[in-house]
Design an enzyme around this catalytic site. Structure first.
Site, short mmCIF file in Angstrom:
data_model
loop_
_atom_site.label_atom_id
_atom_site.label_comp_id
_atom_site.label_asym_id
_atom_site.label_seq_id
_atom_site.Cartn_x
_atom_site.Cartn_y
_atom_site.Cartn_z
N HIS A 106 37.34 38.06 35.59
CA HIS A 106 36.55 36.85 35.33
C HIS A 106 37.44 35.68 34.92
O HIS A 106 38.59 35.84 34.49
CB HIS A 106 35.52 37.12 34.24
CG HIS A 106 36.13 37.45 32.90
ND1 HIS A 106 36.68 36.51 32.07
CD2 HIS A 106 36.28 38.63 32.27
CE1 HIS A 106 37.15 37.08 30.98
NE2 HIS A 106 36.93 38.38 31.07
N GLU A 110 33.50 45.71 30.50
CA GLU A 110 34.73 45.88 29.74
C GLU A 110 34.60 47.10 28.82
O GLU A 110 33.49 47.58 28.54
CB GLU A 110 35.01 44.60 28.93
CG GLU A 110 36.26 44.62 28.07
CD GLU A 110 37.53 44.86 28.85
OE1 GLU A 110 37.78 46.03 29.21
OE2 GLU A 110 38.26 43.89 29.11
#
Length: 220
Positions: A13, A86
């Protein structure tokens, strides 16, 4: 052999304010900052002609916002998958690296040493995280044999994919970059992952903050 290969464009990201602050995001839902949105826009244009057939993204907003730029440029829909999240850092989430050292010195040392048996309170150990994200990537790749897919996720996920493709042990110190909005290229076959190219940021005039750290791993 070609019909057994899935081409993967793995994307971290764009930048967030917490990346800049070295604050552990883990599975907290932190959006992109202005730089991150600019990075995502540039990224989307860079992969527009890659022949992407499907886009899979972590459901956390910083990954989804980045994936949206890829979707806008390719016309593909985004499918979210929690397996691409994550690593869950439990009690560490929301704190900077320095604050973690001060609050939990013993736990911090185990984290920095990449102790495979260690998990922050309420979080995941490295082996559990690795099996989750690499297993998810393999499952998605097998659903698109002969095609190109984009996986938009986080620094920790990128680290695990690099290790899987390069056959590098989980406890080995990191010597590779995990740049924000970087393009990372992998192949997947029934034998596993192989590395094609890593941390390509040619599309960025100024590469985003690299949150990699040889000792502690990513928290993006």
């Amino acid at each position: 052999m070609q019909d057994k290969v899935t081409r993967i464009i793995a994307i971290r990201h764009g930048e967030t304010a917490w990346n800049v602050d070295t604050r552990i995001q883990g599975q907290l839902d932190i959006p992109l900052n202005d730089v991150g949105r600019w990075q995502a826009s540039r990224l989307g244009k860079a992969v527009a002609d890659e022949g992407i057939s499907a886009i899979y993204a972590s459901d956390l907003i910083r990954a989804y916002e980045t994936a949206r730029a890829v979707a806008d440029s390719t016309g593909c829909d985004i499918v979210t998958d929690t397996g691409l999240r994550e690593r869950h850092f439990g009690a560490f989430e929301g704190f900077t690296w320095r604050e973690i050292e001060e609050r939990w010195p013993d736990e911090s040392e185990r984290w920095r040493k990449r102790d495979l048996s260690f998990a922050p309170e309420g979080g995941e150990s490295l082996p559990v995280f690795y099996e989750r994200c690499v297993g998810t990537a393999a499952r998605l790749a097998l659903a698109h044999v002969g095609q190109t897919i984009a996986l938009v996720a986080h620094g920790g996920v990128m680290d695990c994919l690099y290790r899987a493709a390069s056959r590098i042990d989980l406890q080995a110190p990191r010597s590779w970059q995990l740049g924000n909005a970087s393009i990372n290229r992998l192949l997947h076959t029934p034998e596993g992952f192989t590395l094609v190219g890593w941390s390509d940021t040619f599309h960025l005039d100024d590469a985003g903050l690299d949150e990699s750290n040889d000792k502690v791993g990513s928290a993006a």
